[in-house]
Design a protein around this motif. Structure first.
Motif, mmCIF file in Angstrom:
data_model
loop_
_atom_site.group_PDB
_atom_site.id
_atom_site.type_symbol
_atom_site.label_atom_id
_atom_site.label_comp_id
_atom_site.label_asym_id
_atom_site.label_seq_id
_atom_site.Cartn_x
_atom_site.Cartn_y
_atom_site.Cartn_z
ATOM 1 N N VAL A 31 -0.973 3.684 -2.849
ATOM 2 C CA VAL A 31 -1.165 3.432 -1.419
ATOM 3 C C VAL A 31 -0.419 4.490 -0.614
ATOM 4 N N THR A 32 -1.125 5.050 0.374
ATOM 5 C CA THR A 32 -0.488 5.933 1.355
ATOM 6 C C THR A 32 -0.637 5.260 2.718
ATOM 7 N N ARG A 33 0.417 4.590 3.160
ATOM 8 C CA ARG A 33 0.352 3.862 4.446
ATOM 9 C C ARG A 33 1.641 4.199 5.193
ATOM 10 N N LEU A 34 1.665 5.365 5.815
ATOM 11 C CA LEU A 34 2.868 5.838 6.478
ATOM 12 C C LEU A 34 3.144 5.033 7.741
ATOM 13 N N ALA A 35 4.377 5.030 8.158
ATOM 14 C CA ALA A 35 4.770 4.254 9.337
ATOM 15 C C ALA A 35 3.959 4.687 10.554
ATOM 16 N N LEU A 36 3.436 3.694 11.275
ATOM 17 C CA LEU A 36 2.729 3.915 12.556
ATOM 18 C C LEU A 36 1.488 4.784 12.389
ATOM 19 N N SER A 37 0.912 4.717 11.202
ATOM 20 C CA SER A 37 -0.364 5.407 10.947
ATOM 21 C C SER A 37 -1.515 4.437 11.217
ATOM 22 N N PRO A 38 -2.754 4.910 11.267
ATOM 23 C CA PRO A 38 -3.885 3.976 11.417
ATOM 24 C C PRO A 38 -3.925 2.940 10.290
ATOM 25 N N GLU A 39 -3.492 3.335 9.099
ATOM 26 C CA GLU A 39 -3.455 2.395 7.959
ATOM 27 C C GLU A 39 -2.411 1.301 8.216
ATOM 28 N N ASP A 40 -1.292 1.694 8.811
ATOM 29 C CA ASP A 40 -0.242 0.718 9.151
ATOM 30 C C ASP A 40 -0.794 -0.273 10.177
ATOM 31 N N ALA A 41 -1.527 0.244 11.134
ATOM 32 C CA ALA A 41 -2.122 -0.631 12.158
ATOM 33 C C ALA A 41 -3.114 -1.596 11.519
ATOM 34 N N ALA A 42 -3.868 -1.120 10.555
ATOM 35 C CA ALA A 42 -4.843 -1.996 9.871
ATOM 36 C C ALA A 42 -4.118 -3.105 9.116
ATOM 37 N N ALA A 43 -3.009 -2.761 8.511
ATOM 38 C CA ALA A 43 -2.226 -3.775 7.781
ATOM 39 C C ALA A 43 -1.668 -4.802 8.756
ATOM 40 N N ARG A 44 -1.234 -4.355 9.913
ATOM 41 C CA ARG A 44 -0.722 -5.277 10.936
ATOM 42 C C ARG A 44 -1.822 -6.223 11.424
ATOM 43 N N ASP A 123 10.754 -16.852 11.279
ATOM 44 C CA ASP A 123 10.029 -15.621 11.625
ATOM 45 C C ASP A 123 9.771 -14.815 10.358
ATOM 46 N N ILE A 124 8.518 -14.469 10.150
ATOM 47 C CA ILE A 124 8.176 -13.473 9.118
ATOM 48 C C ILE A 124 8.173 -12.126 9.839
ATOM 49 N N VAL A 125 8.886 -11.129 9.295
ATOM 50 C CA VAL A 125 8.966 -9.842 9.992
ATOM 51 C C VAL A 125 8.411 -8.722 9.113
ATOM 52 N N ALA A 126 7.724 -7.795 9.756
ATOM 53 C CA ALA A 126 7.355 -6.513 9.127
ATOM 54 C C ALA A 126 8.126 -5.458 9.910
ATOM 55 N N TRP A 127 9.193 -4.916 9.265
ATOM 56 C CA TRP A 127 10.061 -3.938 9.948
ATOM 57 C C TRP A 127 9.331 -2.605 10.093
ATOM 58 N N MET A 128 9.556 -1.911 11.175
ATOM 59 C CA MET A 128 8.913 -0.604 11.396
ATOM 60 C C MET A 128 9.636 0.481 10.618
ATOM 61 N N ASN A 129 8.894 1.315 9.908
ATOM 62 C CA ASN A 129 9.392 2.517 9.246
ATOM 63 C C ASN A 129 10.628 2.285 8.385
ATOM 64 N N GLU A 130 10.463 1.482 7.336
ATOM 65 C CA GLU A 130 11.584 1.326 6.398
ATOM 66 C C GLU A 130 11.701 2.575 5.551
ATOM 67 N N GLU A 131 10.578 3.164 5.164
ATOM 68 C CA GLU A 131 10.631 4.204 4.134
ATOM 69 C C GLU A 131 11.199 5.536 4.629
ATOM 70 N N GLY A 132 11.028 5.842 5.881
ATOM 71 C CA GLY A 132 11.627 7.073 6.394
ATOM 72 C C GLY A 132 10.964 8.333 5.871
ATOM 73 N N SER A 133 9.702 8.264 5.456
ATOM 74 C CA SER A 133 9.090 9.506 4.937
ATOM 75 C C SER A 133 8.408 10.280 6.060
ATOM 76 N N ARG A 134 7.630 9.605 6.912
ATOM 77 C CA ARG A 134 7.015 10.328 8.047
ATOM 78 C C ARG A 134 8.058 10.635 9.119
ATOM 79 N N PHE A 135 8.850 9.628 9.462
ATOM 80 C CA PHE A 135 9.933 9.775 10.458
ATOM 81 C C PHE A 135 11.250 9.493 9.738
ATOM 82 N N ALA A 136 12.154 10.463 9.751
ATOM 83 C CA ALA A 136 13.460 10.282 9.076
ATOM 84 C C ALA A 136 14.522 10.002 10.151
ATOM 85 N N PRO A 137 15.525 9.138 9.879
ATOM 86 C CA PRO A 137 15.702 8.408 8.619
ATOM 87 C C PRO A 137 14.894 7.114 8.612
#
Ligand code: HGY
Ligand code: MN
Ligand code: MN
Length: 415
Positions: A31-44, A123-137
């Motif tokens: 899976v390639t689903r980088l933070a704040l990408s269209p794929e991330d939006a689809a998952a949301r 509350d179930i949470v999906a945190w923004m940009n945990e991985e830090g690959s597109r946007f560091a850190p």
């Protein structure tokens, strides 16, 4: 008396992972689903579709975190929060992060099915940009929520194409319309995160659930080297300001300094950018990342503090700038949370072992603001940050069952 864990549905949990994996699916099963990408939006959007029939209220905050609330009978009581992240590494798997969000959804769905109305909201949470690959850190969303990082600081960070978090977040919100906003941060009664181990121990020791004792410390840096572009045929070695040669010398020296026979120090250069990156041009500009980890905080501080000096010593005729992007010391989760997870597992007949987390998680920042804990499940041979990442449906269900029990206990507690 039926328990919430009795209502966890193994197949539903597995199928939801397979559906989520379609958002950014790669040809080799990752899976390639980088933070704040269209794929991330689809998952949301997919999370919203699954949450709606349960009556969960979706919301988002200024840092791009997404929440799905099961309202409790006491709306003023600080909520219990569970979740993880939906973003992945560029060549990520189907389970890192996603498991924590979907196990949270499964646990809440089981709680609803059991007819339990908790006092505290969950509350179930999906945190923004945990991985830090597109946007560091990484861990931007949880760090901003917990007040460990200023919102302005994360919004101004740019990706390799110069796109800021702020504008990527605006695009994401346009792709995920009609989600009410909520203030950033706020009181939290307790936080529990379920995650794959990202190591081989639970699978090797044949446990389906691990009680996470703590998380090792991590410091990240960006090293920027400025040289001078020159012709590969006409410029002499004497006159060159070769930024790549300087970078190689720095990385070699750091690898030597940070080498330990016990193999405890984790030193990684995961990104190297060369400009102009042309075969017949002496590199004028190079930047590289450093990810340094160690379970002993004093060691992490001591070794991390050497990096700038070593880079300066190996800069040769080039200029070098070392920027520290994040610094988080090792942490130990409170015994109260570890005992609660262990006892809940015992109650429903799930064997557990204590396990330390070598990987970083959003729970690190929640640990600073409320009682926090983590539940691990095994992943195949510990393979992760890799398209071959895999987990067993039965282990995933066991983790969600323990999580459901812990969430009900926490959401019913007075103090
Ligand atoms: O890098 C980490 O430890 C996390 O998996 N993002
Ligand atoms: Mn993760
Ligand atoms: Mn990860």
């Amino acid at each position: 008396m039926s328990r919430p864990s009795d209502y966890v549905d193994t197949n539903r949990l597995w199928e939801r992972h397979m559906t989520m994996a379609t958002y950014g699916a790669t040809a080799s099963g990752g899976v390639t689903r980088l933070a704040l990408s269209p794929e991330d939006a689809a998952a949301r959007r997919q999370m919203i579709r699954w949450a709606a029939p349960l009556g969960l209220k979706a919301s988002t905050d200024a840092a791009g975190n997404m929440f799905f609330r099961l309202c409790g009978s006491d709306p003023d009581a600080p909520p219990v929060v569970t979740g993880s992240h939906l973003d992945t590494q560029p060549s990520g798997g189907k389970f890192d992060g996603v498991y924590g969000v979907l196990a949270g959804l499964e646990a809440v769905e089981a709680i609803v099915a059991a007819g339990i109305k908790p006092r505290r909201s969950i509350d179930i949470v999906a945190w923004m940009n945990e991985e830090g690959s597109r946007f560091a850190p990484g861990m931007m969303g949880s760090a901003a929520f917990a007040g460990a990082r200023a919102l302005e600081d994360i919004l101004r960070v740019r990706d390799a194409d110069g796109v800021t978090v702020a504008s990527a977040l605006e695009q994401t919100n346009e792709l995920v319309p009609n989600v009410p906003t909520r203030p950033l941060g706020g009181a939290v009664h307790a936080y529990v995160e379920a995650h794959i181990e990202q190591g081989p121990i639970l699978e090797r020791e044949n446990y389906s659930v691990g009680v996470v004792t703590g998380i090792q410390g991590k410091r990240t840096f960006r090293v920027v080297i400025e040289g001078e572009a020159a012709h590969a045929g006409t410029s002499t070695r004497q006159e060159r300001k070769d930024a790549l040669m300087a970078a190689m010398s720095m990385i070699q020296a750091l690898a030597g300094l940070l080498h330990d026979d016990a193999d405890v120090v984790k030193f990684t250069v995961g990104r190297l950018v060369v400009v102009p990156n042309a075969p017949s041009v002496v590199p004028s500009d190079v930047s590289f990342s450093i990810d340094l980890r160690h379970p002993v905080s004093d060691e992490l501080v001591r070794l991390g503090d050497c990096i700038a000096t070593v880079c300066a010593q190996h800069a040769g005729p080039c200029e070098v700038k070392v920027e520290e992007l994040s610094s988080a010391l090792s942490l130990e989760f409170p015994s109260s949370m570890k005992d609660r997870i262990r006892n809940a597992a015992d109650r429903i007949g799930v064997r557990t072992m204590d396990i330390y987390s070598a990987a970083g998680h959003d729970a690190r920042y929640m640990h600073d603001i409320c009682a926090s804990g983590m539940i691990f499940i095994p992943c195949y041979k510990g393979i992760t940050h890799n398209e071959a990442e895999s987990a067993l449906a039965t282990d995933m269900a066991d983790g969600a069952r323990v999580l459901a029990e812990v969430l009900v206990e926490l959401a019913s507690s007075e103090s």
